[in-house]
Design an enzyme around this catalytic site. Structure first.
Site, PDB file in Angstrom:
ATOM      1  CB  SER A  25      -0.888   0.037   1.237  1.00 26.61           C
ATOM      2  OG  SER A  25      -1.696  -1.100   1.287  1.00 26.61           O
TER       3      SER A  25
ATOM      4  CB  THR B 116       2.810  -5.847   7.517  1.00 27.45           C
ATOM      5  OG1 THR B 116       3.018  -7.203   7.125  1.00 27.45           O
ATOM      6  CG2 THR B 116       4.182  -5.210   7.685  1.00 27.45           C
TER       7      THR B 116
ATOM      8  CG  ASP C 142       4.026 -10.290   5.914  1.00 28.06           C
ATOM      9  OD1 ASP C 142       3.506 -11.189   6.604  1.00 28.06           O
ATOM     10  OD2 ASP C 142       3.578  -9.921   4.813  1.00 28.06           O
TER      11      ASP C 142
ATOM     12  N   GLY D 130       4.333 -14.648   6.419  1.00 26.12           N
ATOM     13  CA  GLY D 130       5.430 -13.676   6.326  1.00 26.12           C
ATOM     14  C   GLY D 130       5.842 -13.361   4.902  1.00 26.12           C
TER      15      GLY D 130
ATOM     16  CD  GLN E 153       0.982 -17.462  11.181  1.00 26.72           C
ATOM     17  OE1 GLN E 153       2.190 -17.384  11.118  1.00 26.72           O
ATOM     18  NE2 GLN E 153       0.255 -18.042  10.237  1.00 26.72           N
TER      19      GLN E 153
HETATM   20  O1  F6P Z   1       1.003  -9.845   4.250  1.00 27.34           O
HETATM   21  C1  F6P Z   1       0.281 -10.449   5.263  1.00 27.34           C
HETATM   22  C2  F6P Z   1      -0.059 -11.875   4.936  1.00 27.34           C
HETATM   23  O2  F6P Z   1      -0.761 -12.426   6.037  1.00 27.34           O
HETATM   24  C3  F6P Z   1       1.129 -12.741   4.557  1.00 27.34           C
HETATM   25  O3  F6P Z   1       1.902 -13.124   5.671  1.00 27.34           O
HETATM   26  C4  F6P Z   1       0.435 -13.887   3.849  1.00 27.34           C
HETATM   27  O4  F6P Z   1       1.278 -14.504   2.919  1.00 27.34           O
HETATM   28  C5  F6P Z   1      -0.693 -13.175   3.136  1.00 27.34           C
HETATM   29  O5  F6P Z   1      -0.902 -11.945   3.803  1.00 27.34           O
HETATM   30  C6  F6P Z   1      -1.973 -13.957   3.091  1.00 27.34           C
HETATM   31  O6  F6P Z   1      -2.868 -13.249   2.323  1.00 27.34           O
HETATM   32  P1  F6P Z   1      -4.393 -13.674   2.160  1.00 27.34           P
HETATM   33  O7  F6P Z   1      -5.109 -13.244   3.404  1.00 27.34           O
HETATM   34  O8  F6P Z   1      -4.834 -12.911   0.969  1.00 27.34           O
HETATM   35  O9  F6P Z   1      -4.425 -15.155   1.989  1.00 27.34           O
END
Ligand code: F6P
Length: 359
Positions: free
Chosen positions: A117, A139, A141, A184, A268
């Site tokens: 973003s 985040t 991550d 992550g 998480q």
């Molecule tokens: O960027 C945050 C995150 O939770 C990452 O750790 C993960 O790979 C991704 O988003 C998962 O995205 P979604 O919720 O679209 O499956």
């Protein structure tokens, strides 16, 4: 009287509501009006824009610990920066955003987002040229350059650590190992911090090469016949495909090591916001409000050596590694990774955790 907007974009995490509530509180104390834009940029793609006027009553203090975003984070199939680039509609999308923001007559917009973003906000900064754009990094991550912490990371570490703690008990009862796959993206911070906190025997992260035979040998040499191996979702194993935890699990099974895989997934991103995340969100909210008072724009709040201040979005882009999206080549993000100098790597190594072949 100022009029400011708040928007949460990208994936959610715990701590967003604390940030929103504190911004509203601080702004109301200054007698500013605050508008929450619903569903990230989706709220700016409808006429009239989907916003709600925010006050302390709407997001009471007792709710600030709750994960998710009170303002929502957007619909997956809606037109947003990613889908607009993918569908060749970015010019029309940008025009729509500018139109909606002009209609709202905001003096400032606080954008709470991840590295995607923030990178997109900088690349398309013309949209925000008539207001002050202040970003707050969030985040799980922790892959945002120039800040030592992001909102949501501490709670995610707590969530994943608690998850591993629970698995450890059943692992012990059944004399088996659990291969836990951490989120992550291509950054290993979440796996590293939770792995060390939960006493994992091994932690595999994308930043450090590992040797699967050395991993097997390491697990066989443990004094226990149970435990946790944390693998980051971003690791790869040459010649193998599928989920990283499954790939590692198959190798362990082939070597006669009893094991199961576990995927904590979006747990998480949930969980009651830890005190550390609430403090960070509060400090970032306060910093963002001061930045508005100081007339700043195109900046991000950052925590550097426990000092909270703003840094320019230009510096945020310049200090990260620019990564192209695998699917949309025009989509670039400024990324941070686990630094080879991170002291936790040495600690993990000294504690007998297999962390790869770097040391
Ligand atoms: O960027 C945050 C995150 O939770 C990452 O750790 C993960 O790979 C991704 O988003 C998962 O995205 P979604 O919720 O679209 O499956």
């Amino acid at each position: 009287m100022k009029k400011i907007g708040i928007m949460t974009t990208g994936g959610d995490c715990s701590g967003l509501n604390t940030a929103i509530q504190r911004i509203v509180r601080g702004a109301n104390l200054r007698k500013w009006a605050v508008y929450g834009i619903l569903d990230g940029t989706d709220g700016l793609c409808v006429t009239p824009p989907a916003v709600i006027k925010l006050n302390d009553m709407m997001l009471p203090i007792e709710n600030v610990r709750l994960a998710g975003s009170f303002l929502h984070n957007g619909h997956a199939n809606a037109l947003n920066f990613e889908t607009a680039i993918e569908r060749g509609k970015i010019a029309a999308f940008n025009k729509q955003l500018r139109k909606s923001l002009a209609e709202l007559k905001l003096d400032a917009l606080i954008l709470i987002g991840g590295n995607g973003s923030l990178s997109l906000a900088w690349a398309n900064r013309d949209i925000y040229r008539d207001l002050q754009l202040i970003c707050i990094p969030k985040t799980i991550d922790m892959d945002i350059p120039l800040t030592d912490r992001t909102i949501g990371f501490d709670t995610a570490v707590q969530q994943l650590t608690s998850y591993c703690d629970q698995l450890m008990l059943t692992a012990r009862s059944h004399h088996r190992w659990f291969v836990v796959q951490a989120m992550g993206r291509d950054c290993g911070n979440l796996a590293l911090y939770s792995g060390v906190a939960s006493g994992a025997a091994a932690i595999l992260i994308p930043e450090i090469k590992f040797d699967v035979n050395r991993l097997v040998e390491h697990i066989k040499n443990q004094t226990t016949d149970y435990g946790i191996i944390v693998v980051s979702e971003g690791i790869t194993l040459r010649g193998h495909s599928g989920k990283p935890a499954d790939m590692i699990s198959r190798k362990l099974t082939a070597a006669g090591i009893q094991n199961r895989t576990a995927f904590p997934e979006h747990i998480q991103r949930a969980g009651d916001t830890t005190a550390a995340d609430r403090l960070l969100a509060t400090r970032f909210a306060d910093c963002a409000l001061h930045a508005i008072e100081n007339g700043e724009t195109n900046v991000m709040t950052a925590l550097i050596n426990d000092e909270c201040r703003t840094v320019s979005l230009a510096d945020f882009i310049a200090s990260g590694e620019i990564v192209h999206d695998p699917k949309i080549s025009d989509l670039m993000t400024s990324n941070a990774y686990v630094s080879p100098d991170n002291p936790l790597l040495d600690v993990a190594h000294d504690m007998g955790i297999y962390i790869g072949e770097q040391k």
